[in-house]
Motif scaffolding. Structure first.
Motif, mmCIF file in Angstrom:
data_model
loop_
_atom_site.group_PDB
_atom_site.id
_atom_site.type_symbol
_atom_site.label_atom_id
_atom_site.label_comp_id
_atom_site.label_asym_id
_atom_site.label_seq_id
_atom_site.Cartn_x
_atom_site.Cartn_y
_atom_site.Cartn_z
ATOM 1 N N ASN A 148 0.857 -1.181 0.000
ATOM 2 C CA ASN A 148 0.000 0.000 0.000
ATOM 3 C C ASN A 148 0.892 1.229 0.000
ATOM 4 O OD1 ASN A 148 0.817 0.416 2.672
ATOM 5 N ND2 ASN A 148 -1.221 0.211 3.545
ATOM 6 N N LYS A 156 -7.371 -2.769 4.734
ATOM 7 C CA LYS A 156 -8.057 -2.769 3.444
ATOM 8 C C LYS A 156 -8.878 -1.496 3.288
ATOM 9 C CE LYS A 156 -10.439 -5.669 0.222
ATOM 10 N NZ LYS A 156 -10.827 -7.012 -0.101
ATOM 11 N N GLU A 157 -9.549 -1.064 4.331
ATOM 12 C CA GLU A 157 -10.359 0.154 4.273
ATOM 13 C C GLU A 157 -9.505 1.410 4.397
ATOM 14 O OE1 GLU A 157 -13.588 0.441 3.513
ATOM 15 O OE2 GLU A 157 -13.486 -1.716 3.165
ATOM 16 N N LYS A 177 -7.219 -2.494 -4.861
ATOM 17 C CA LYS A 177 -7.956 -1.281 -4.513
ATOM 18 C C LYS A 177 -7.162 -0.052 -4.953
ATOM 19 C CE LYS A 177 -9.421 1.379 -0.489
ATOM 20 N NZ LYS A 177 -9.406 1.477 0.946
#
Length: 125
Positions: A59, A73-74, A95
């Motif tokens: 990320n 994840k969020e 994402k």
């Protein structure tokens, strides 16, 4: 009824405006058995290197373990899973990127430039 509709339209447009698209620019290269991610946009790191045979999720901060930290994840702006089989490199957009799958060939004499839209440029060293 009109007031509720106007309120909902304003709320939705404000939410859309506040969610900026992820900006991501990676330069990917290889050194021996290591893969190197250099990030010039969208990350809190500029250089990340690890054993190219590891399967990891990246990320904007570094590597994340979604099994141990599902909240990542969020909270993450983008998530990309990296894996390697033989000389094939697989990047799976989970994402925040405009692509699902990118496949690259490990080449010690090349650098790959990738952005959030999945545009790839190759530079031979």
């Amino acid at each position: 009824m009109k007031i509720i509709l106007i309120f909902l339209m304003c709320l939705l447009s404000a939410m859309a405006y506040s969610q900026k698209p992820t900006e991501l620019e990676w330069v990917i290269s290889f050194r021996n058995n290591h893969i190197i991610f250099e990030c010039s946009k969208g990350c809190n790191y500029s250089y990340l290197s690890f054993d190219s045979y590891r399967k990891v999720v990246l990320n904007e901060n570094t590597m994340v373990n979604l099994e141990k930290n599902p909240e990542e994840k969020e909270e993450s702006n983008f998530l990309v899973q990296y894996s390697k089989i033989g000389n094939e490199i697989f990047l799976q957009g989970i994402k925040g990127v405009g692509w699902k799958n990118i496949t690259l060939t490990k080449d010690l004499k090349s650098k790959y430039y990738i952005n959030q839209a999945g545009e790839i440029r190759t530079k031979t060293l």
